[in-house]
Motif scaffolding. Structure first.
Motif, mmCIF file in Angstrom:
data_model
loop_
_atom_site.group_PDB
_atom_site.id
_atom_site.type_symbol
_atom_site.label_atom_id
_atom_site.label_comp_id
_atom_site.label_asym_id
_atom_site.label_seq_id
_atom_site.Cartn_x
_atom_site.Cartn_y
_atom_site.Cartn_z
ATOM 1 N N TRP A 15 93.530 -85.112 31.456
ATOM 2 C CA TRP A 15 93.147 -85.388 30.076
ATOM 3 C C TRP A 15 91.800 -84.768 29.758
ATOM 4 O O TRP A 15 90.890 -84.760 30.583
ATOM 5 C CB TRP A 15 93.012 -86.883 29.838
ATOM 6 C CG TRP A 15 94.274 -87.670 29.827
ATOM 7 C CD1 TRP A 15 95.545 -87.213 30.056
ATOM 8 C CD2 TRP A 15 94.393 -89.071 29.594
ATOM 9 N NE1 TRP A 15 96.430 -88.249 29.967
ATOM 10 C CE2 TRP A 15 95.760 -89.396 29.689
ATOM 11 C CE3 TRP A 15 93.478 -90.078 29.324
ATOM 12 C CZ2 TRP A 15 96.225 -90.701 29.505
ATOM 13 C CZ3 TRP A 15 93.941 -91.372 29.150
ATOM 14 C CH2 TRP A 15 95.302 -91.671 29.227
ATOM 15 N N SER A 16 91.656 -84.321 28.535
ATOM 16 C CA SER A 16 90.357 -83.877 28.032
ATOM 17 C C SER A 16 89.622 -85.103 27.486
ATOM 18 O O SER A 16 90.208 -86.188 27.346
ATOM 19 C CB SER A 16 90.551 -82.854 26.912
ATOM 20 O OG SER A 16 91.144 -83.487 25.787
ATOM 21 N N ALA A 17 88.361 -84.920 27.147
ATOM 22 C CA ALA A 17 87.604 -86.004 26.514
ATOM 23 C C ALA A 17 88.257 -86.382 25.194
ATOM 24 O O ALA A 17 88.309 -87.565 24.827
ATOM 25 C CB ALA A 17 86.150 -85.583 26.301
ATOM 26 N N ALA A 18 88.795 -85.394 24.482
ATOM 27 C CA ALA A 18 89.475 -85.667 23.214
ATOM 28 C C ALA A 18 90.740 -86.493 23.438
ATOM 29 O O ALA A 18 91.058 -87.387 22.641
ATOM 30 C CB ALA A 18 89.819 -84.360 22.510
ATOM 31 N N ASP A 19 91.466 -86.223 24.529
ATOM 32 C CA ASP A 19 92.664 -87.008 24.853
ATOM 33 C C ASP A 19 92.305 -88.474 25.066
ATOM 34 O O ASP A 19 92.942 -89.370 24.517
ATOM 35 C CB ASP A 19 93.354 -86.476 26.109
ATOM 36 C CG ASP A 19 93.967 -85.109 25.935
ATOM 37 O OD1 ASP A 19 94.370 -84.755 24.808
ATOM 38 O OD2 ASP A 19 94.044 -84.375 26.945
ATOM 39 N N LEU A 20 91.281 -88.711 25.891
ATOM 40 C CA LEU A 20 90.869 -90.081 26.170
ATOM 41 C C LEU A 20 90.378 -90.765 24.904
ATOM 42 O O LEU A 20 90.717 -91.920 24.642
ATOM 43 C CB LEU A 20 89.788 -90.113 27.254
ATOM 44 C CG LEU A 20 89.213 -91.492 27.588
ATOM 45 C CD1 LEU A 20 90.307 -92.482 27.989
ATOM 46 C CD2 LEU A 20 88.167 -91.370 28.690
ATOM 47 N N PHE A 30 81.545 -90.045 21.708
ATOM 48 C CA PHE A 30 81.186 -91.200 22.525
ATOM 49 C C PHE A 30 81.584 -90.967 23.980
ATOM 50 O O PHE A 30 80.817 -91.247 24.899
ATOM 51 C CB PHE A 30 81.840 -92.487 22.010
ATOM 52 C CG PHE A 30 81.678 -93.620 22.978
ATOM 53 C CD1 PHE A 30 80.463 -94.272 23.098
ATOM 54 C CD2 PHE A 30 82.718 -94.003 23.802
ATOM 55 C CE1 PHE A 30 80.289 -95.296 24.026
ATOM 56 C CE2 PHE A 30 82.557 -95.019 24.733
ATOM 57 C CZ PHE A 30 81.340 -95.672 24.839
ATOM 58 N N VAL A 31 82.794 -90.458 24.194
ATOM 59 C CA VAL A 31 83.265 -90.196 25.560
ATOM 60 C C VAL A 31 82.329 -89.203 26.237
ATOM 61 O O VAL A 31 81.896 -89.415 27.376
ATOM 62 C CB VAL A 31 84.718 -89.669 25.562
ATOM 63 C CG1 VAL A 31 85.151 -89.263 26.962
ATOM 64 C CG2 VAL A 31 85.673 -90.707 24.976
ATOM 65 N N ASP A 40 72.963 -95.896 25.621
ATOM 66 C CA ASP A 40 73.216 -97.236 26.148
ATOM 67 C C ASP A 40 74.455 -97.787 25.444
ATOM 68 O O ASP A 40 74.356 -98.552 24.496
ATOM 69 C CB ASP A 40 71.995 -98.128 25.900
ATOM 70 C CG ASP A 40 72.127 -99.485 26.546
ATOM 71 O OD1 ASP A 40 72.938 -99.633 27.476
ATOM 72 O OD2 ASP A 40 71.415 -100.410 26.106
ATOM 73 N N PRO A 41 75.650 -97.376 25.911
ATOM 74 C CA PRO A 41 76.872 -97.765 25.220
ATOM 75 C C PRO A 41 77.175 -99.250 25.367
ATOM 76 O O PRO A 41 76.846 -99.869 26.383
ATOM 77 C CB PRO A 41 77.947 -96.924 25.897
ATOM 78 C CG PRO A 41 77.407 -96.643 27.243
ATOM 79 C CD PRO A 41 75.918 -96.562 27.090
ATOM 80 N N ALA A 42 77.790 -99.806 24.345
ATOM 81 C CA ALA A 42 78.206 -101.203 24.379
ATOM 82 C C ALA A 42 79.292 -101.387 25.435
ATOM 83 O O ALA A 42 80.162 -100.530 25.611
ATOM 84 C CB ALA A 42 78.732 -101.614 23.009
ATOM 85 N N ILE A 46 83.032 -99.293 26.651
ATOM 86 C CA ILE A 46 83.335 -98.824 28.004
ATOM 87 C C ILE A 46 84.628 -99.488 28.482
ATOM 88 O O ILE A 46 85.476 -98.842 29.091
ATOM 89 C CB ILE A 46 82.172 -99.116 28.970
ATOM 90 C CG1 ILE A 46 80.933 -98.321 28.548
ATOM 91 C CG2 ILE A 46 82.559 -98.782 30.408
ATOM 92 C CD1 ILE A 46 79.677 -98.703 29.286
ATOM 93 N N GLU A 47 84.785 -100.763 28.174
ATOM 94 C CA GLU A 47 86.005 -101.474 28.571
ATOM 95 C C GLU A 47 87.226 -100.889 27.879
ATOM 96 O O GLU A 47 88.307 -100.829 28.465
ATOM 97 C CB GLU A 47 85.890 -102.973 28.284
ATOM 98 C CG GLU A 47 87.068 -103.771 28.787
ATOM 99 C CD GLU A 47 87.360 -103.593 30.273
ATOM 100 O OE1 GLU A 47 88.562 -103.599 30.625
ATOM 101 O OE2 GLU A 47 86.431 -103.441 31.080
ATOM 102 N N ALA A 48 87.074 -100.415 26.646
ATOM 103 C CA ALA A 48 88.190 -99.769 25.951
ATOM 104 C C ALA A 48 88.613 -98.498 26.685
ATOM 105 O O ALA A 48 89.812 -98.238 26.847
ATOM 106 C CB ALA A 48 87.805 -99.447 24.509
ATOM 107 N N LEU A 49 87.644 -97.731 27.159
ATOM 108 C CA LEU A 49 87.960 -96.531 27.944
ATOM 109 C C LEU A 49 88.645 -96.910 29.251
ATOM 110 O O LEU A 49 89.675 -96.345 29.627
ATOM 111 C CB LEU A 49 86.690 -95.729 28.251
ATOM 112 C CG LEU A 49 85.931 -95.111 27.084
ATOM 113 C CD1 LEU A 49 84.672 -94.416 27.593
ATOM 114 C CD2 LEU A 49 86.812 -94.155 26.315
ATOM 115 N N ARG A 50 88.062 -97.873 29.935
ATOM 116 C CA ARG A 50 88.602 -98.308 31.232
ATOM 117 C C ARG A 50 90.035 -98.826 31.085
ATOM 118 O O ARG A 50 90.915 -98.476 31.871
ATOM 119 C CB ARG A 50 87.696 -99.383 31.825
ATOM 120 C CG ARG A 50 88.134 -99.889 33.180
ATOM 121 C CD ARG A 50 87.161 -100.986 33.666
ATOM 122 N NE ARG A 50 87.646 -101.643 34.839
ATOM 123 C CZ ARG A 50 87.255 -101.363 36.074
ATOM 124 N NH1 ARG A 50 86.360 -100.423 36.288
ATOM 125 N NH2 ARG A 50 87.754 -102.011 37.096
#
Length: 92
Positions: A15-20, A30-31, A40-42, A46-50
């Protein structure tokens, strides 16, 4: 999840950053910012990415050296025949 784990997980999935970003509902910027370790991301973002990466089959490993791997289902999951299940018929 660390920035390196995020980059590694994307690499395993191809995946690219755009895919994620698209799959998680977040901005590509943000990615990229998270993965470079700036800002200092909320924790919710980060949990949404994870969560997105985990739904795609990524397993996060913690400990002395945090990392990532594909789940058994993503890798095919076929371990073959277990030793206790071997018979003369399937021992080939």
């Amino acid at each position: 999840m660390t920035a390196a784990q995020c980059r590694g997980a994307r690499g395993l999935l191809g995946w690219s950053a755009a895919d994620l970003a698209g799959r998680s509902g977040l901005d590509e910027g943000f990615v990229q910012t998270f993965e470079t370790g700036t800002g200092d991301p909320a924790s919710g973002r980060i949990e949404a990415l994870r969560s997105t990466l985990m739904r795609a089959g990524i397993v996060f490993t913690d400990g002395a050296t945090p990392g990532v791997r594909l789940s058994e289902q993503q890798r095919g999951g076929d371990e073959g025949t277990r030793l206790g299940d071997l018979t003369t018929e399937n021992d080939r």
